[in-house]
Write an enzyme that holds these catalytic residues in place. Structure first.
Site, PDB file in Angstrom:
ATOM      1  CE1 TYR A   1      39.844  71.779  37.237  1.00  0.00           C
ATOM      2  CE2 TYR A   1      42.153  71.340  37.647  1.00  0.00           C
ATOM      3  CZ  TYR A   1      41.062  71.312  36.805  1.00  0.00           C
ATOM      4  OH  TYR A   1      41.191  70.831  35.533  1.00  0.00           O
TER       5      TYR A   1
ATOM      6  CG  ASP B   1      39.578  60.599  27.107  1.00  0.00           C
ATOM      7  OD1 ASP B   1      39.987  61.561  27.771  1.00  0.00           O
ATOM      8  OD2 ASP B   1      38.467  60.049  27.325  1.00  0.00           O
TER       9      ASP B   1
ATOM     10  CG  ASP C   1      44.356  65.834  31.717  1.00  0.00           C
ATOM     11  OD1 ASP C   1      43.859  66.110  32.835  1.00  0.00           O
ATOM     12  OD2 ASP C   1      44.035  66.438  30.680  1.00  0.00           O
ATOM     13  CB  SER C   2      42.356  60.891  35.149  1.00  0.00           C
ATOM     14  OG  SER C   2      42.783  61.303  36.424  1.00  0.00           O
ATOM     15  CB  SER C   3      37.552  63.023  35.315  1.00  0.00           C
ATOM     16  OG  SER C   3      37.383  61.659  34.999  1.00  0.00           O
TER      17      SER C   3
END
Ligand code: SPD
Length: 338
Positions: free
Chosen positions: A281, A98, A147-149
């Site tokens: 979300y 990350d 698993d990103s923003s």
């Protein structure tokens, strides 16, 4: 990124708020969703519903591989995906990369049920740029989970086509990837400057004004499936290859998901779209691309299954049936992807 709508959670207490080197990081305690992690004003995880996203993005990939031993997570600084990866006993090594140490540090401090993934003996953590990290590895990983923003800010490069090529090349034979179902087709022109530096909100707004027309679609338009009369933004002619848009949701981004799938198929022989439900979300849903290098693989059926008892013990959302169901789309989405 979601014109005309917003998600609101009632704040009980702001726990921590800082500008990290890359983004705005906020942790607050909500009245009904437990602790909430917010990056650049976008909800990333709440204690109440995070398991849906973390389990699905992880186990859709992991159970589409016959024997995943070496697993890489790009992003995922809250630790939740790592927590899910190490539930698979066959895993020998799970590496997380990350870019933002602040997310890892604060998750360890305030989100222990997610950050528990960092404590597992098979887990290793690397703080750095996922794009650069991947450039160092060829033919190495069985599963890679991104698993990103969302693609405004430090995760921008993770939505570009060259990134998907890197993912492909870093996989071993038969390897599988999952990513948050965002799009790269509008970002094919590489924007190195914003990958490393923080993109300020004002800069982002200016870029959006420059690159987009704001339009209202005619009620008869089927372009956006059932979403009619929505104000929307379309790329200005000639600039369409230099801006990104999120494509996480069938209700909001169907044409982009369709383009994403098509482009993934240019890199991977198998590329399928799946989704999960998650109340915090946008529009209560997020999609994933599940791709593999193995042309004969059917990722819509789990290759490996836990017993019903194990499933119940290990997961709150994922099971073998929901793995299959995640690829079953409503007619408007199915049609758009055909
Ligand atoms: N629109 C929000 C998408 C967030 C995806 N990443 C969440 C990180 C949880 N580990």
């Amino acid at each position: 990124m979601w014109p005309g709508q917003a998600m609101t959670l009632k704040v009980k207490k702001v726990i921590h708020h800082e500008k990290s080197q890359y983004q705005d990081v906020l942790i607050f305690e909500s009245t009904d969703y437990g602790m909430v992690l917010v990056l650049d004003n976008v909800i990333q995880a709440t204690e109440r519903d995070e398991f849906s996203y973390q389990e699905m993005i992880t186990h859709l990939a992991m159970n589409s591989h016959p024997n995943p031993k070496k697993v890489l997570v790009i992003g995922g600084g809250d630790g939740g995906v790592l927590r899910e990866v190490v539930k698979h006993e066959c895993v020998e090594e799970a590496i997380l990369c990350d870019i933002d140490e602040a997310v890892i540090r604060l998750s360890k401090q305030y989100l222990p049920n997610m950050a528990v993934g960092f404590d597992h003996p098979k887990s290793k953590t690397h703080v750095g740029d996922g794009f650069k990290f991947l450039e160092e590895y060829k033919n190495t990983f069985d599963v890679i989970i991104t698993d990103s923003s969302d693609p405004e800010g430090p995760a921008e490069s993770l939505f570009q086509k060259p990134y998907f090529q890197l993912l492909h090349d870093a996989l071993r034979e038969g390897g599988v990837i999952t990513t948050q179902g965002c799009t790269f087709p509008f970002v094919q022109e590489y924007r190195g400057e914003s990958r490393k530096s923080r993109v300020s909100e004002e800069k982002t707004r200016q870029r959006r004004r420059h690159h987009y027309y704001r339009v209202a679609l005619p009620a008869s338009s089927s372009f956006f499936g059932p979403v009619l009369d929505s104000p929307y933004e379309i790329p200005r002619p000639g600039l369409a290859n230099s801006i990104h848009q999120t494509a996480e949701n069938q209700w909001l981004h169907m044409p982009l998901i369709s383009k994403l799938k098509k482009d993934c198929k240019e890199i991977f022989p198998v590329a399928e779209y799946a989704y999960t439900t998650i109340p915090t979300y946008p529009s209560g849903q997020i999609g994933f691309m599940v791709c593999t290098k193995d042309a004969g693989r059917n990722v819509k059926e789990p290759l490996r299954k836990w017993s019903a008892e194990e499933e119940e013990k290990l997961c709150k959302y994922y099971n073998a049936d929901i793995h299959k169901a995640a690829f079953v789309l409503p007619n408007f989405a199915k049609k758009a992807l055909e």
